[in-house]
Write an enzyme that holds these catalytic residues in place. Sequence first.
Site, PDB file in Angstrom:
ATOM      1  N   LYS A 162      95.002  64.488  44.337  1.00  0.00           N
ATOM      2  CA  LYS A 162      94.902  63.101  44.704  1.00  0.00           C
ATOM      3  C   LYS A 162      94.543  62.165  43.937  1.00  0.00           C
ATOM      4  O   LYS A 162      93.715  62.697  42.687  1.00  0.00           O
ATOM      5  CB  LYS A 162      94.406  63.175  46.249  1.00  0.00           C
ATOM      6  CG  LYS A 162      94.938  64.150  47.086  1.00  0.00           C
ATOM      7  CD  LYS A 162      96.549  63.380  47.711  1.00  0.00           C
ATOM      8  CE  LYS A 162      97.132  64.475  48.295  1.00  0.00           C
ATOM      9  NZ  LYS A 162      97.227  65.157  49.697  1.00  0.00           N
TER      10      LYS A 162
HETATM   11  C1  LIG Z   1      97.354  65.949  50.850  1.00  0.00           C
HETATM   12  C2  LIG Z   1      97.979  65.454  52.174  1.00  0.00           C
HETATM   13  C3  LIG Z   1      97.171  65.639  53.260  1.00  0.00           C
HETATM   14  C4  LIG Z   1      95.942  66.813  53.579  1.00  0.00           C
HETATM   15  O1  LIG Z   1      94.910  66.614  52.580  1.00  0.00           O
HETATM   16  P1  LIG Z   1      94.171  67.802  52.374  1.00  0.00           P
HETATM   17  O2  LIG Z   1      92.697  67.225  51.822  1.00  0.00           O
HETATM   18  O3  LIG Z   1      94.750  68.794  51.387  1.00  0.00           O
HETATM   19  O4  LIG Z   1      93.730  68.571  53.814  1.00  0.00           O
HETATM   20  C5  LIG Z   1      97.514  65.199  54.413  1.00  0.00           C
HETATM   21  N1  LIG Z   1      98.739  64.334  54.555  1.00  0.00           N
HETATM   22  C6  LIG Z   1      99.324  63.818  53.178  1.00  0.00           C
HETATM   23  C7  LIG Z   1     100.553  63.175  53.240  1.00  0.00           C
HETATM   24  C8  LIG Z   1      98.979  64.492  52.203  1.00  0.00           C
HETATM   25  O5  LIG Z   1      99.612  64.553  51.018  1.00  0.00           O
END
Ligand SMILES: *Cc1c(COP(=O)(O)O)cnc(C)c1O
Length: 417
Positions: free
Chosen positions: A216
């Site tokens: 992210k």
């Molecule tokens: C990455 C992601 C999540 C979940 O995040 P985590 O930190 O991996 O639990 C939820 N929604 C979307 C659209 C994502 O890309």
Amino acid sequence: MEGTPQVSLEAAETRSFADTTSAGFASPPLRYRRDSWLSFAPPSIGPEEVIEVLDTLRSGWLTTGPKATRFEAEFARQVDAPAALAVNSGTAALHLALLASGIGPGDEVVTTTLTFAASVNVIEHVGAKPVLVDVDEDTLNLSVEAVAAALTPRTRAVLPVHYAGHPADVPALRALAEGHGFCLIEDAAHAFPAGIDGRRIGSGPNPVAFSFYATKNLTTGEGGMLTGSEDLVTHARSLALHGMSRDAWTRYGPGGPWYYEIREAGWKYNLSDLQAAIGLAQLRKIEGFQRRRREVAAAYTAAFAGHHALVTPAERPAAEHAWHLYILRLRAGALRIDRDRFIAELTARNIATSVHFIPIHLHPYFRDKYGYAPFDFPIAHDSYQRMLSLPLHPGLSDRDVEDVIAAVLEVAECNSR
Ligand SMILES: *Cc1c(COP(=O)(O)O)cnc(C)c1O
């Protein structure tokens, strides 16, 4: 691509097409091939993160404590949030958002089919029913008209995902929410930092869930943040730590009392200070990260916009895009190869790609439980088949960006109808 000779761009440019057919593809020839694999989204970690983590290791406090508190405060300041809770994943933040909003069995939650499974799994976890809707053709965000059509007396929440970092139409959804009485729970996993109509994503009193997963825009390795009103975040804070009345820092910190009570059966979702330390260092660098993301996205769009076979991502005027992902779509009927082959051709050129996402309604669990067919959501389904995500991260050099552009254009040119 075993046996394919590693050739530099310069060397490749001087090679004839006939030299390169040994790569295993009859067509097109590989004129552009990087020396080394270009990763899709490696984390941007520097000495700042190392220093902050070492400081935590030496501090005598590793779990949730002063660094997590500072991380929450500084994150809240950056997005203008009333309050923030650091947790150990974006999924945990979403789960807590639903729990703290009182969503449960018998309730319906409307969300997009074009998202990662976590957005919808958490609806299942609280015993509510996910109601999927299709997306808008331009942004691939959930369609407000489709949401309006999906509302029933049982709709308790609408869960937009700010897809790829482009904010969903929050003002329109908020107006709809006020008329109907559902709550707005935002999946902002891609949307730090983003905004719409001059307001930051995360600045409202409604629950907004961010992710700090390794790929992210800001990472803590694993982690997440829930923003919202003071009341919502206070409830979520207890739910995130066993349902306890006091957290460890206030019990074991200087002069803290030992006593606590369990108010409800909570979860174990707290973010450690070791992870918060990474987040604090990342937060100080986010502006530079975003500047580079915007530059790379602009370079891709400048190169691909107007190409007969390529559809570049839309940016609505009111939106401040986080540019988490760069989603390229192949124009239907313009190429002799499909998306999977297009990806294989880029892989052969040492360019990593991905696909975001396999629509939820195609996954066996949801397809079979709710009886979805592929064309129930035609825009999401059609876009999914034509989309690929290009490398986008702050560590891309100008040369890396040129390599991606050259490879994409070559594959598109050589396979045009
Ligand atoms: C990455 C992601 C999540 C979940 O995040 P985590 O930190 O991996 O639990 C939820 N929604 C979307 C659209 C994502 O890309």
